[in-house]
Design a protein around this motif. Sequence first.
Motif, PDB file in Angstrom:
ATOM      1  N   LEU A 138     -32.788  44.336  49.244  1.00 46.91           N
ATOM      2  CA  LEU A 138     -32.910  44.607  50.639  1.00 46.91           C
ATOM      3  C   LEU A 138     -33.824  43.274  51.522  1.00 46.91           C
ATOM      4  N   SER A 139     -34.922  43.040  50.631  1.00 46.72           N
ATOM      5  CA  SER A 139     -35.821  41.772  50.715  1.00 46.72           C
ATOM      6  C   SER A 139     -34.665  40.394  50.718  1.00 46.72           C
ATOM      7  N   LEU A 140     -33.482  40.447  49.197  1.00 41.72           N
ATOM      8  CA  LEU A 140     -32.370  39.171  49.022  1.00 41.72           C
ATOM      9  C   LEU A 140     -31.671  38.938  50.307  1.00 41.72           C
ATOM     10  N   ASN A 141     -31.215  40.313  50.735  1.00 42.19           N
ATOM     11  CA  ASN A 141     -30.278  40.694  52.325  1.00 42.19           C
ATOM     12  C   ASN A 141     -31.099  39.989  53.816  1.00 42.19           C
ATOM     13  N   THR A 142     -31.831  39.546  53.324  1.00 44.75           N
ATOM     14  CA  THR A 142     -32.697  39.079  55.167  1.00 44.75           C
ATOM     15  C   THR A 142     -31.941  38.017  55.240  1.00 44.75           C
ATOM     16  N   SER A 143     -31.297  37.474  54.828  1.00 47.09           N
ATOM     17  CA  SER A 143     -30.355  36.066  55.657  1.00 47.09           C
ATOM     18  C   SER A 143     -29.517  36.122  56.142  1.00 47.09           C
TER      19      SER A 143
ATOM     20  N   LEU B   7     -36.039  32.221  47.004  1.00 50.18           N
ATOM     21  CA  LEU B   7     -34.607  32.603  46.168  1.00 50.18           C
ATOM     22  C   LEU B   7     -34.113  32.855  47.808  1.00 50.18           C
ATOM     23  N   ILE B   8     -34.677  33.725  49.007  1.00 49.34           N
ATOM     24  CA  ILE B   8     -33.841  34.117  49.831  1.00 49.34           C
ATOM     25  C   ILE B   8     -33.149  32.536  50.466  1.00 49.34           C
ATOM     26  N   PHE B   9     -33.684  31.529  50.759  1.00 50.86           N
ATOM     27  CA  PHE B   9     -33.677  29.706  51.264  1.00 50.86           C
ATOM     28  C   PHE B   9     -32.930  29.243  49.948  1.00 50.86           C
ATOM     29  N   LEU B  10     -33.593  29.794  49.063  1.00 51.92           N
ATOM     30  CA  LEU B  10     -33.630  28.409  48.209  1.00 51.92           C
ATOM     31  C   LEU B  10     -31.757  29.163  46.905  1.00 51.92           C
ATOM     32  N   THR B  11     -31.601  30.265  47.816  1.00 50.37           N
ATOM     33  CA  THR B  11     -29.829  30.741  47.247  1.00 50.37           C
ATOM     34  C   THR B  11     -29.002  30.712  48.216  1.00 50.37           C
ATOM     35  N   ASP B  12     -29.504  30.714  49.649  1.00 50.51           N
ATOM     36  CA  ASP B  12     -28.829  31.647  50.670  1.00 50.51           C
ATOM     37  C   ASP B  12     -27.285  30.364  50.368  1.00 50.51           C
ATOM     38  N   ILE B  13     -26.218  30.964  51.070  1.00 54.04           N
ATOM     39  CA  ILE B  13     -24.493  30.777  51.061  1.00 54.04           C
ATOM     40  C   ILE B  13     -24.891  29.725  52.149  1.00 54.04           C
ATOM     41  N   PRO B  14     -24.507  28.565  52.751  1.00 52.46           N
ATOM     42  CA  PRO B  14     -24.256  27.917  54.111  1.00 52.46           C
ATOM     43  C   PRO B  14     -22.853  28.688  53.981  1.00 52.46           C
TER      44      PRO B  14
ATOM     45  N   LYS C 142     -30.584  21.914  55.611  1.00 49.04           N
ATOM     46  CA  LYS C 142     -29.770  20.900  55.166  1.00 49.04           C
ATOM     47  C   LYS C 142     -29.036  20.610  53.764  1.00 49.04           C
ATOM     48  N   SER C 143     -29.493  21.765  52.305  1.00 53.21           N
ATOM     49  CA  SER C 143     -29.459  21.647  51.492  1.00 53.21           C
ATOM     50  C   SER C 143     -29.649  22.725  50.531  1.00 53.21           C
ATOM     51  N   THR C 144     -28.882  23.498  49.792  1.00 49.52           N
ATOM     52  CA  THR C 144     -29.304  24.997  49.219  1.00 49.52           C
ATOM     53  C   THR C 144     -28.896  24.948  47.983  1.00 49.52           C
ATOM     54  N   ILE C 145     -29.278  25.153  46.853  1.00 46.96           N
ATOM     55  CA  ILE C 145     -28.466  24.741  45.371  1.00 46.96           C
ATOM     56  C   ILE C 145     -27.216  25.358  45.160  1.00 46.96           C
ATOM     57  N   VAL C 146     -26.796  25.967  46.164  1.00 44.00           N
ATOM     58  CA  VAL C 146     -25.442  26.725  46.604  1.00 44.00           C
ATOM     59  C   VAL C 146     -24.021  25.310  46.882  1.00 44.00           C
ATOM     60  N   SER C 147     -25.069  24.578  47.649  1.00 46.23           N
ATOM     61  CA  SER C 147     -24.067  23.243  48.655  1.00 46.23           C
ATOM     62  C   SER C 147     -24.066  22.498  47.404  1.00 46.23           C
TER      63      SER C 147
ATOM     64  N   PHE D  26     -34.904  32.500  59.322  1.00 48.71           N
ATOM     65  CA  PHE D  26     -36.066  32.904  59.047  1.00 48.71           C
ATOM     66  C   PHE D  26     -36.927  33.587  60.351  1.00 48.71           C
ATOM     67  N   ILE D  27     -35.990  34.127  60.919  1.00 52.20           N
ATOM     68  CA  ILE D  27     -36.442  35.024  61.992  1.00 52.20           C
ATOM     69  C   ILE D  27     -35.933  36.546  61.046  1.00 52.20           C
ATOM     70  N   SER D  28     -35.208  36.343  60.427  1.00 52.56           N
ATOM     71  CA  SER D  28     -34.846  37.713  59.574  1.00 52.56           C
ATOM     72  C   SER D  28     -35.716  37.919  58.601  1.00 52.56           C
ATOM     73  N   CYS D  29     -36.607  36.691  57.884  1.00 52.51           N
ATOM     74  CA  CYS D  29     -37.155  36.649  57.083  1.00 52.51           C
ATOM     75  C   CYS D  29     -38.411  37.295  57.490  1.00 52.51           C
ATOM     76  N   PHE D  30     -39.121  36.562  58.301  1.00 48.90           N
ATOM     77  CA  PHE D  30     -40.425  37.310  59.235  1.00 48.90           C
ATOM     78  C   PHE D  30     -40.088  38.657  59.616  1.00 48.90           C
ATOM     79  N   ILE D  31     -38.730  39.166  60.356  1.00 47.74           N
ATOM     80  CA  ILE D  31     -39.101  40.634  60.902  1.00 47.74           C
ATOM     81  C   ILE D  31     -38.496  40.965  58.936  1.00 47.74           C
ATOM     82  N   SER D  32     -38.810  41.131  58.012  1.00 45.55           N
ATOM     83  CA  SER D  32     -38.704  41.978  56.733  1.00 45.55           C
ATOM     84  C   SER D  32     -39.886  41.440  56.242  1.00 45.55           C
ATOM     85  N   ALA D  33     -40.712  40.659  55.807  1.00 43.53           N
ATOM     86  CA  ALA D  33     -41.808  40.883  55.810  1.00 43.53           C
ATOM     87  C   ALA D  33     -42.801  41.716  56.550  1.00 43.53           C
TER      88      ALA D  33
END
Length: 441
Positions: A251-256, A39-46, A124-129, A263-270
């Motif tokens: 905090l997990s969903l806020n990593t983006s 969801l971090i990537f699928l729902t991110d807002i470009p 390239k796209s998310t559900i937001v776009s 992707f770096i943010s998500c790695f740090i969080s994990a």
Amino acid sequence: MQDYDEVTAFLGHWGHFQQSVFFLLCASVLPNGFGSFSLIFLTDIPRHHCLVPDINLTEDWHQAIIPMEMVNGKLELSRCRRYRLDVVKNLSAQGYIPGQDVNLTNLEQEGCVDGWSYSKDIYKSTIVSEFDLVCSEEWKQPFTSTVYFMGVLVGSFFSGQLSDRLIPESPRWLLSQGRVEEAENIVKYAAKKNKVEAPQVIFDDYDSPADKTQANERHSIFSLLRTANIRNTSIILCLVWFTLSTGYFGLSLNTSRLHADPFISCFISAAVEVPAYITSWLALQYLPRRLAVVSILLLGGVSLYFIQLVPHGLSYLSITLEMVGKFGITTGTALMFVYTAELFPTVLRNTATGMCTTVSRVGSCIAPFLLKLSQYFKYLPYITLGTLAVVSAFATVFLPESFGRPLPQTIEQMHKRERMKCPFITRKGQSKHVKIFESRL
């Protein structure tokens, strides 16, 4: 009544049976991360702004047609407004220069009537776009995550039934229900898997009249509210689980938003979760449960409070504090699974754990909307999570201690353990014998 641990000691602690159960449970957990944190990537807002149709405008007006807005102390292109296209087209045709011949603050604005233009620098796209979940439709972006977690909540009821088929039933629980023969069969099967010889009769005095009376007594979620002691413990645990789940997923969903590269943010969080789980294991081995949970909640809560005090130019310090908060909350989550199970007797242990996890799912459903509080004040989500953590730490002080003590097998044993409400207050007039008795529970 026999002591369960002593009776089953012949099985050993880490035989083939225990290993197979452990790895089956691990295998059932592994897919969860892929579903939840995609969801971090699928729902991110470009990054986005109003789409400007391909019309005849000068280069100056192409760059000026999107107004600038102050967002968290920075000037950014407006995401939801543009200057009226027909007015801009006329001014451009007449040769007026924006900012020189025309005061842009006096121009009338309009919404993104032609849609939006989304940056493709990262996605390239998310559900937001794909579905334009921005501006007036932005509330649907966190709602999609909430729907997912609601599905997890509903699915937990069915997965529980499935686990009874990916895992063998707990012999301890079967004994609490008076199902002695089934418990013996499972223990004998475990002995066979561990290649040890089991006694012919394992639980020879679990069929006493007192045990039958307790086994025939039906327990439900309402049993957790029956007496003041159990009710207070249940309420405090629900608060702590709610706080931990809200903080963890928030905090997990806020990593983006932590770093320019999500992707770096998500790695740090994990990566932060690895030392967190190691710390929780060490704490379970050597520290009292109450002290460990209170300390880790305070660490997480205070670090989130300090984020608002970091100067604007020290973004990496803010990231560090947020990751310290994630470390504390992740460690606390791991601790609470064990602590909760240790506080309740066998007949209520599954019910209590199930209730706490259900309440925690409510927190995960709220977490996506909690992040949207930053629209009103940038640090409001951190302040909210920090406050919840500090309040939960204070409430945990009133829970009983369970470290190094035998698991309660009956409700009566739980009542005896909970006699002393606050660890820093000793009742006057309490006899020496009672104090010694409570210290041994």
